[in-house]
Design a protein around this motif. Sequence first.
Motif, short mmCIF file in Angstrom:
data_model
loop_
_atom_site.label_atom_id
_atom_site.label_comp_id
_atom_site.label_asym_id
_atom_site.label_seq_id
_atom_site.Cartn_x
_atom_site.Cartn_y
_atom_site.Cartn_z
N GLN A 1 -23.81 5.66 -3.76
CA GLN A 1 -23.00 6.88 -3.76
C GLN A 1 -23.87 8.12 -3.61
OE1 GLN A 1 -20.57 6.92 -7.30
NE2 GLN A 1 -19.75 4.86 -6.92
N GLN A 2 -25.00 8.12 -4.32
CA GLN A 2 -25.91 9.27 -4.24
C GLN A 2 -26.50 9.41 -2.83
OE1 GLN A 2 -28.61 8.31 -7.41
NE2 GLN A 2 -27.12 8.81 -9.02
N ASP A 3 -26.86 8.28 -2.24
CA ASP A 3 -27.39 8.30 -0.87
C ASP A 3 -26.33 8.80 0.11
OD1 ASP A 3 -29.81 7.37 -1.77
OD2 ASP A 3 -29.44 5.28 -1.23
N TYR A 4 -25.10 8.34 -0.08
CA TYR A 4 -23.99 8.75 0.78
C TYR A 4 -23.76 10.26 0.67
CZ TYR A 4 -19.43 8.42 3.09
OH TYR A 4 -18.39 8.55 3.97
N LEU A 5 -23.80 10.75 -0.57
CA LEU A 5 -23.62 12.18 -0.81
C LEU A 5 -24.75 12.98 -0.15
CD1 LEU A 5 -21.99 14.36 -2.36
CD2 LEU A 5 -23.56 14.01 -4.27
N LYS A 6 -25.96 12.48 -0.29
CA LYS A 6 -27.11 13.15 0.34
C LYS A 6 -26.96 13.18 1.86
CE LYS A 6 -32.17 12.86 0.51
NZ LYS A 6 -33.36 12.10 0.06
N GLY A 7 -26.48 12.06 2.42
CA GLY A 7 -26.26 12.00 3.87
C GLY A 7 -25.22 12.99 4.33
N LEU A 8 -24.13 13.13 3.57
CA LEU A 8 -23.08 14.09 3.92
C LEU A 8 -23.60 15.52 3.91
CD1 LEU A 8 -20.03 12.67 1.91
CD2 LEU A 8 -20.39 12.54 4.38
N LEU B 1 -18.81 3.32 3.66
CA LEU B 1 -18.45 3.94 2.38
C LEU B 1 -19.14 3.20 1.23
CD1 LEU B 1 -14.60 4.56 2.73
CD2 LEU B 1 -16.36 6.31 2.44
N PRO B 2 -19.63 3.92 0.25
CA PRO B 2 -20.24 3.26 -0.91
C PRO B 2 -19.18 2.59 -1.78
CG PRO B 2 -20.11 5.61 -1.30
CD PRO B 2 -19.67 5.39 0.13
N SER C 1 -9.73 11.31 3.40
CA SER C 1 -9.06 10.75 2.21
C SER C 1 -9.83 9.56 1.65
CB SER C 1 -7.63 10.34 2.57
OG SER C 1 -7.63 9.38 3.63
N ASN C 2 -10.38 8.72 2.51
CA ASN C 2 -11.15 7.56 2.05
C ASN C 2 -12.43 7.99 1.33
OD1 ASN C 2 -9.30 5.73 3.06
ND2 ASN C 2 -10.37 5.51 5.03
N GLN C 3 -13.10 9.01 1.90
CA GLN C 3 -14.31 9.51 1.27
C GLN C 3 -13.99 10.16 -0.07
OE1 GLN C 3 -15.48 12.10 4.49
NE2 GLN C 3 -17.16 10.72 5.11
N TRP C 4 -12.89 10.86 -0.11
CA TRP C 4 -12.51 11.57 -1.35
C TRP C 4 -12.23 10.59 -2.49
CZ3 TRP C 4 -12.98 16.05 -3.46
CH2 TRP C 4 -12.21 16.37 -4.59
N GLN C 5 -11.68 9.43 -2.17
CA GLN C 5 -11.37 8.45 -3.20
C GLN C 5 -12.62 8.02 -3.97
OE1 GLN C 5 -9.39 4.95 -1.76
NE2 GLN C 5 -9.21 4.02 -3.78
N ILE C 6 -13.73 7.82 -3.24
CA ILE C 6 -14.97 7.42 -3.89
C ILE C 6 -15.55 8.55 -4.73
CG2 ILE C 6 -17.35 6.64 -3.50
CD1 ILE C 6 -15.29 4.52 -2.93
N ILE C 7 -15.51 9.77 -4.17
CA ILE C 7 -16.06 10.92 -4.88
C ILE C 7 -15.23 11.25 -6.12
CG2 ILE C 7 -16.65 13.38 -4.69
CD1 ILE C 7 -18.44 11.48 -3.08
N ASN C 8 -13.93 11.09 -5.99
CA ASN C 8 -13.02 11.43 -7.10
C ASN C 8 -13.09 10.40 -8.23
OD1 ASN C 8 -10.95 13.19 -8.18
ND2 ASN C 8 -9.51 11.51 -7.81
N GLU C 9 -13.40 9.16 -7.89
CA GLU C 9 -13.48 8.09 -8.91
C GLU C 9 -14.71 7.21 -8.65
OE1 GLU C 9 -10.57 4.71 -10.97
OE2 GLU C 9 -10.06 5.54 -9.01
N PRO C 10 -15.88 7.73 -8.98
CA PRO C 10 -17.10 6.96 -8.72
C PRO C 10 -17.23 5.70 -9.56
CG PRO C 10 -17.61 8.94 -9.96
CD PRO C 10 -16.19 9.05 -9.55
N VAL C 11 -16.59 5.70 -10.73
CA VAL C 11 -16.64 4.53 -11.62
C VAL C 11 -15.24 3.97 -11.79
CG1 VAL C 11 -17.23 3.66 -13.91
CG2 VAL C 11 -18.64 5.45 -12.86
N LYS C 12 -15.06 2.73 -11.46
CA LYS C 12 -13.77 2.07 -11.62
C LYS C 12 -13.74 1.34 -12.97
CE LYS C 12 -10.52 -1.11 -9.42
NZ LYS C 12 -10.28 -2.01 -8.27
N VAL C 13 -12.75 1.66 -13.77
CA VAL C 13 -12.64 1.07 -15.11
C VAL C 13 -11.48 0.07 -15.13
CG1 VAL C 13 -12.35 1.54 -17.57
CG2 VAL C 13 -13.46 3.24 -16.09
#
Length: 416
Positions: A108-115, A149-150, A203-215
């Motif tokens: 996720q951090q690498d993906y964010l850095k790439g963006l 996507l991460p 929207s797909n990218q936002w889903q990961i950023i909005n919920e990085p940890v799935k519980v």
Amino acid sequence: MWKVISSKMFWLYAVAVFAVLAIFSFAQIGARNSVELKQLPIAVVNASGNQQSKKIISQLEDKFSDSDAQLKLIEVKKESSLKQGFNDKKYYGAFVIDKDFDKSLTSQQDYLKGLVIQAKTKDVPEQALAANAQLKTQVEAAKTMTQTLPTQAKIRVITNQGMSAQASSAVTTALPKIANALSQGMSQKMQGVLKENNVTLSSNQWQIINEPVKVTTQVKNKIPNKSVSGMAPMLLVMLSWMSALIGSILLWREHKKRAENGLFTLSTINSQMITGIVLAIVASLSIYFFAHTVFGVPVPDAGNFILILMFNVFVFYLIQTCILDWTGFIGWPLVVLIMLFSMGVISYPKEMLSPLYLNGIYSWTPLRFTMDMYTNGLYINGTSSTMTTDLTVLGCVGLGALVLIYLSSLLKRKEK
């Protein structure tokens, strides 16, 4: 009317009513009103074991380090150890960090850095990129980072529901709340970086950023339906005590009528024991019939559970008969008080009780061991080590009561 009110007996009755209400209020309302979630043992499993997950565990330990904290975190090395720990009632729940947790956060951090790199270089002409080898390398690396996507990092919350319905409800609320707060904190940081660099997301990218940890949540030793919302063990304890209470007083009176000069002989006490065993068998089969057959309370192992019922009813019979043989009918209120005070506390985990009720009632009442045995028999799907302790303690209590029953007859006849 005024004569009755002015009489001493009226005021004695009024004091008696006040005393009874005070006892009931202390035993029932007071116990339930003082319940507080504190120091519930929770297993923590870090299956990832890398830097970021270790940091999260350290933060959780700091959060619940105080003696008044709601939860008490216990580190468990392997998730495979949880099953036996749940069966042995060591943990009310577990907080499990997935083995790929750190790997997912890194992606996720690498993906964010790439963006961010893509957002900063999107307006740079190709000629400029070709002329700057370092910048070109960064753009190519960013393209690689954002190709896929991460994945979401995963945390599982497990509740040991059969151990205690009340504690399970609290754990089911507390642990996911902690994990979701962790996810929200990470999301806010990432959103801040994206906003600062004017990065727009699909929207797909936002889903990961909005919920990085799935519980996700799991339930172990689940309380089945028709178990009176997890109160079946407590109600069975009450029925067991009441059946022994009624049986002991009736059999005691019957033997008292037949005893010469009201003194029990060895033969009379033997008769008390034999009739008590028959009573325990009849009462246990009746309790099982009404609870399971009539009202549908699930019982995993009927034969074993009926034996547990018989054992506990007979031990209760011995306790109550011992009090009656030593004190007579005057001791009957004491038997009632034991049940009254006990029922207010045994339905809660000991960690949720105030020191007054924990040390003043829970620590000595034999009914808590019966409650534990019934809980094991109904909800714990596996062998529990606590069953041995319960059998040993109640067996010793019953044996002690049996010895005192025989001693009461010998001593009273000697005094006569």
